[in-house]
Design an enzyme around this catalytic site. Sequence first.
Site, PDB file in Angstrom:
ATOM      1  N   HIS A  69       0.837  -1.202   0.000  1.00 49.48           N
ATOM      2  CA  HIS A  69       0.000   0.000   0.000  1.00 49.48           C
ATOM      3  C   HIS A  69       0.863   1.240   0.000  1.00 49.48           C
ATOM      4  O   HIS A  69       2.038   1.225   0.397  1.00 49.48           O
ATOM      5  CB  HIS A  69      -0.977  -0.006   1.188  1.00 49.48           C
ATOM      6  CG  HIS A  69      -0.472   0.683   2.408  1.00 49.48           C
ATOM      7  ND1 HIS A  69      -0.526   2.054   2.578  1.00 49.48           N
ATOM      8  CD2 HIS A  69       0.108   0.199   3.536  1.00 49.48           C
ATOM      9  CE1 HIS A  69      -0.011   2.374   3.756  1.00 49.48           C
ATOM     10  NE2 HIS A  69       0.383   1.267   4.347  1.00 49.48           N
ATOM     11  N   CYS A  70       0.280   2.342  -0.496  1.00 52.78           N
ATOM     12  CA  CYS A  70       0.953   3.639  -0.496  1.00 52.78           C
ATOM     13  C   CYS A  70      -0.068   4.691  -0.106  1.00 52.78           C
ATOM     14  O   CYS A  70      -0.958   4.418   0.700  1.00 52.78           O
ATOM     15  CB  CYS A  70       1.581   3.919  -1.863  1.00 52.78           C
ATOM     16  SG  CYS A  70       0.386   3.967  -3.223  1.00 52.78           S
ATOM     17  N   ALA A  71       0.052   5.893  -0.641  1.00 54.23           N
ATOM     18  CA  ALA A  71      -0.874   6.961  -0.265  1.00 54.23           C
ATOM     19  C   ALA A  71      -2.205   6.855  -1.010  1.00 54.23           C
ATOM     20  O   ALA A  71      -3.272   6.954  -0.405  1.00 54.23           O
ATOM     21  CB  ALA A  71      -0.243   8.326  -0.524  1.00 54.23           C
TER      22      ALA A  71
END
Length: 218
Positions: A69-71
Amino acid sequence: MAEDIAKDPVAVSPQEVSRWLEAGEIVLVDVRETKEYDHEHISGALLLPLSSFEADVFPVLTGKPVVLHCAIGKRSAAAGRMLIKAGHARVLHMDGGLTAWKAAGLGVEEAIDPPGEADNVAPLFLCPTPGAVLREEYLAPAGLTAEALAGAIGVAVSTLTRFMAGERAVDAELSLRLARYFSTASDFWLQLQIEHDLERTRHALGETIRAAIRPRAA
């Protein structure tokens, strides 16, 4: 959980990730940068910034699926494609990233340090020191002490205690002695050291090296 993965990582919802994470069914990896992670992150997520991401040496520590996951989901999808191209299976990424996670009402851990202190927070790493592996996965379960092991493999107690504390790297001789005693591959401990050193160096210098060196064209 679906495990059929083609060229792109499977996008999964924050709600699914939350359930799996709570049940201990996945490894959640945050590919944002350290400052972003320090500001806020999902409890239990490991940090491996995309700027130092190397798919061909990505550590596989468990048989659990990896969820990236990221932003907002762009970097995690890119990292997932890198892993799949390198031959990794069961790679998923969280659709919408941390933005969607918070929009779904799911909690994050936020920095509580005074201004200016966040940069001093160490990220979580996937590759422990070989000394930590020795201490936590070999000595503790067997009830062995450093003194007893040092005597059994013929090294000074101070050598072993410094090694387990991460103050001394393993060398070929110590790797062979530990391998003989614990019946591991002769290079097992050296490989742990290499993975640990590579991860730390990628984190510290990966972005600089990528910017400074252009791959040689075939």
